[in-house]
Design a protein around this motif. Structure first.
Motif, PDB file in Angstrom:
ATOM      1  N   SER A  20       0.831  -1.212   0.000  1.00  0.00           N
ATOM      2  CA  SER A  20       0.000   0.000   0.000  1.00  0.00           C
ATOM      3  C   SER A  20       0.865   1.261   0.000  1.00  0.00           C
ATOM      4  O   SER A  20       0.469   2.285  -0.570  1.00  0.00           O
ATOM      5  CB  SER A  20      -0.964  -0.009   1.192  1.00  0.00           C
ATOM      6  OG  SER A  20      -0.300  -0.061   2.431  1.00  0.00           O
ATOM      7  N   ARG A  21       2.030   1.203   0.601  1.00  0.00           N
ATOM      8  CA  ARG A  21       2.917   2.373   0.578  1.00  0.00           C
ATOM      9  C   ARG A  21       3.445   2.649  -0.821  1.00  0.00           C
ATOM     10  O   ARG A  21       3.707   3.802  -1.169  1.00  0.00           O
ATOM     11  CB  ARG A  21       4.061   2.174   1.568  1.00  0.00           C
ATOM     12  CG  ARG A  21       3.608   2.351   3.016  1.00  0.00           C
ATOM     13  CD  ARG A  21       4.708   2.105   4.026  1.00  0.00           C
ATOM     14  NE  ARG A  21       4.214   2.336   5.389  1.00  0.00           N
ATOM     15  CZ  ARG A  21       4.840   1.933   6.493  1.00  0.00           C
ATOM     16  NH1 ARG A  21       5.993   1.279   6.394  1.00  0.00           N
ATOM     17  NH2 ARG A  21       4.327   2.184   7.677  1.00  0.00           N
TER      18      ARG A  21
ATOM     19  N   HIS B 254       8.932 -15.482  -4.220  1.00  0.00           N
ATOM     20  CA  HIS B 254       9.718 -15.394  -2.993  1.00  0.00           C
ATOM     21  C   HIS B 254       8.838 -15.098  -1.782  1.00  0.00           C
ATOM     22  O   HIS B 254       9.344 -14.717  -0.719  1.00  0.00           O
ATOM     23  CB  HIS B 254      10.798 -14.322  -3.126  1.00  0.00           C
ATOM     24  CG  HIS B 254      11.802 -14.621  -4.197  1.00  0.00           C
ATOM     25  ND1 HIS B 254      12.683 -15.685  -4.128  1.00  0.00           N
ATOM     26  CD2 HIS B 254      12.047 -14.003  -5.384  1.00  0.00           C
ATOM     27  CE1 HIS B 254      13.435 -15.693  -5.213  1.00  0.00           C
ATOM     28  NE2 HIS B 254      13.065 -14.700  -5.992  1.00  0.00           N
ATOM     29  N   GLY B 255       7.534 -15.264  -1.937  1.00  0.00           N
ATOM     30  CA  GLY B 255       6.612 -15.056  -0.836  1.00  0.00           C
ATOM     31  C   GLY B 255       6.223 -13.620  -0.585  1.00  0.00           C
ATOM     32  O   GLY B 255       5.501 -13.333   0.376  1.00  0.00           O
ATOM     33  N   GLN B 256       6.668 -12.687  -1.452  1.00  0.00           N
ATOM     34  CA  GLN B 256       6.298 -11.288  -1.258  1.00  0.00           C
ATOM     35  C   GLN B 256       4.838 -11.064  -1.649  1.00  0.00           C
ATOM     36  O   GLN B 256       4.332 -11.709  -2.572  1.00  0.00           O
ATOM     37  CB  GLN B 256       7.218 -10.349  -2.043  1.00  0.00           C
ATOM     38  CG  GLN B 256       6.955 -10.262  -3.540  1.00  0.00           C
ATOM     39  CD  GLN B 256       7.678 -11.328  -4.326  1.00  0.00           C
ATOM     40  OE1 GLN B 256       8.039 -12.379  -3.794  1.00  0.00           O
ATOM     41  NE2 GLN B 256       7.892 -11.061  -5.617  1.00  0.00           N
ATOM     42  N   VAL B 257       4.165 -10.159  -0.943  1.00  0.00           N
ATOM     43  CA  VAL B 257       2.770  -9.841  -1.235  1.00  0.00           C
ATOM     44  C   VAL B 257       2.719  -8.995  -2.497  1.00  0.00           C
ATOM     45  O   VAL B 257       3.267  -7.894  -2.547  1.00  0.00           O
ATOM     46  CB  VAL B 257       2.114  -9.106  -0.051  1.00  0.00           C
ATOM     47  CG1 VAL B 257       0.685  -8.671  -0.408  1.00  0.00           C
ATOM     48  CG2 VAL B 257       2.097  -9.989   1.191  1.00  0.00           C
TER      49      VAL B 257
ATOM     50  N   ASP C 183       0.352  -5.236  -7.383  1.00  0.00           N
ATOM     51  CA  ASP C 183       1.701  -4.696  -7.572  1.00  0.00           C
ATOM     52  C   ASP C 183       1.880  -4.230  -9.017  1.00  0.00           C
ATOM     53  O   ASP C 183       1.487  -4.917  -9.969  1.00  0.00           O
ATOM     54  CB  ASP C 183       2.726  -5.784  -7.243  1.00  0.00           C
ATOM     55  CG  ASP C 183       4.147  -5.245  -7.162  1.00  0.00           C
ATOM     56  OD1 ASP C 183       4.633  -4.666  -8.153  1.00  0.00           O
ATOM     57  OD2 ASP C 183       4.777  -5.427  -6.102  1.00  0.00           O
ATOM     58  N   ARG C 184       2.485  -3.069  -9.180  1.00  0.00           N
ATOM     59  CA  ARG C 184       2.673  -2.493 -10.515  1.00  0.00           C
ATOM     60  C   ARG C 184       3.453  -3.435 -11.434  1.00  0.00           C
ATOM     61  O   ARG C 184       3.274  -3.417 -12.654  1.00  0.00           O
ATOM     62  CB  ARG C 184       3.417  -1.157 -10.403  1.00  0.00           C
ATOM     63  CG  ARG C 184       2.627  -0.072  -9.687  1.00  0.00           C
ATOM     64  CD  ARG C 184       3.435   1.199  -9.532  1.00  0.00           C
ATOM     65  NE  ARG C 184       2.700   2.189  -8.745  1.00  0.00           N
ATOM     66  CZ  ARG C 184       1.840   3.054  -9.257  1.00  0.00           C
ATOM     67  NH1 ARG C 184       1.620   3.052 -10.563  1.00  0.00           N
ATOM     68  NH2 ARG C 184       1.216   3.923  -8.483  1.00  0.00           N
ATOM     69  N   ASN C 185       4.329  -4.247 -10.860  1.00  0.00           N
ATOM     70  CA  ASN C 185       5.175  -5.119 -11.673  1.00  0.00           C
ATOM     71  C   ASN C 185       4.430  -6.309 -12.268  1.00  0.00           C
ATOM     72  O   ASN C 185       4.971  -6.988 -13.154  1.00  0.00           O
ATOM     73  CB  ASN C 185       6.352  -5.638 -10.833  1.00  0.00           C
ATOM     74  CG  ASN C 185       7.284  -4.526 -10.401  1.00  0.00           C
ATOM     75  OD1 ASN C 185       7.588  -3.632 -11.182  1.00  0.00           O
ATOM     76  ND2 ASN C 185       7.733  -4.571  -9.151  1.00  0.00           N
ATOM     77  N   VAL C 186       3.219  -6.577 -11.779  1.00  0.00           N
ATOM     78  CA  VAL C 186       2.473  -7.735 -12.299  1.00  0.00           C
ATOM     79  C   VAL C 186       1.108  -7.329 -12.845  1.00  0.00           C
ATOM     80  O   VAL C 186       0.240  -8.182 -13.036  1.00  0.00           O
ATOM     81  CB  VAL C 186       2.322  -8.829 -11.211  1.00  0.00           C
ATOM     82  CG1 VAL C 186       3.676  -9.399 -10.839  1.00  0.00           C
ATOM     83  CG2 VAL C 186       1.614  -8.297  -9.971  1.00  0.00           C
TER      84      VAL C 186
END
Length: 279
Positions: A23-24, A51-54, A76-79
């Motif tokens: 969210s940040r 890698h388990g990141q949200v 996430d912007r990357n996905v």
């Protein structure tokens, strides 16, 4: 990252740290405590990368069997652009069951929501800033624990759904104020810690003067404090909120998705002059 590398799991307390970080990235002000409150009221799903990141979140807040609110939708912007938003929404539909759904959409999210059967129902404007010094109104008083049943009944009538659990959580974390006439509560508002300061809402009132009185009651003891309030664009509060230091900083479009049984029914009339979603 491919879609088959992203795992969807039930949103639990262990995911809050990752959700705060996500969210940040979107410049949302939510603290861990704000996510905790949202999760306390909701069920949800997180998307986890290799890698388990949200990498995505969604929460569904049920209000009895009357409806459910979809909150905290982040990808996430990357996905983005790979269908993860739709996957999260499909999980939200399963969590909501047959309840009618409501959400507040950004411009980017609207095309997906419209494809999924949501229709616009209004516009929310967000105001925030350091509040000016205001005099305390004589017509408003702090609410007591004995007032909660009447507050819940008024809120149910205004919102068109049973938000009893939300009212209980707001009572735990914040304060209520009421306008009482002839012994009966005719309007109420809540305030609680949020983000950079505090957020006012819901504000349930039958007219704009009562709404201003309730907001002024909280602001009067918080001169210079950072406050936020979200309100329907049709309430007529915007100019006054700006005058007292709460600038218009954005907003969104409220959208509804009726259940199959309720598809032909109109949404209940809401006379809430300021409502508080969790996001």
């Amino acid at each position: 990252m491919q879609q088959d590398e992203i795992e969807l799991q039930a949103f639990g307390p262990d995911h809050i740290e990752g959700a705060v970080a996500l969210s940040r990235q979107e410049n949302w002000p939510h603290r861990p405590q704000d996510w905790q409150m949202a999760l306390q009221l909701s069920s949800g799903v997180v998307a986890l990368g290799d890698h388990g990141q949200v990498t995505g979140t969604i929460l569904v807040t049920p209000y009895g069997d009357d409806c459910a609110m979809i909150n905290m939708v982040i990808v996430d912007r990357n996905v983005r652009g790979k269908g993860l938003g739709r996957r999260l929404m499909e999980q939200a539909f399963a969590l909501a069951g047959n309840r009618p759904l409501r959400l507040v959409a950004t411009t980017d999210g609207m095309p997906l929501y419209e494809k999924l059967g949501f229709v616009p129902s209004g516009t929310v404007v967000q105001h925030q800033g350091s509040v000016a010094a205001l005099g305390a109104p004589f017509s408003v008083e702090a609410a007591g624990a004995n007032d909660l049943p009447d507050i819940k009944a008024m809120d149910r009538d205004a919102y068109g759904a049973d938000r009893e659990t939300l009212i209980d959580v707001l009572a735990e974390r914040g304060q209520f104020a009421v306008i009482r006439r002839n012994g009966d509560i005719e309007a109420y508002a809540a305030i609680r810690p949020f983000g950079r300061g505090e957020v006012i809402g819901p504000v349930i009132a039958g007219n704009i003067d009562d709404a201003k009185g309730l907001i002024s009651f909280f602001a009067a003891s918080r001169a210079g404090a950072y406050l936020r309030l979200d309100t329907d664009s049709r309430t007529g509060l915007a100019d006054w909120l700006t005058e007292i230091g709460l600038a218009h900083v954005g907003g969104g479009v409220t959208m509804d998705r009726p259940s199959r049984q309720d598809a032909a029914q109109a949404r209940p009339k809401v006379y809430a002059l300021a409502n508080q979603a969790l996001g």
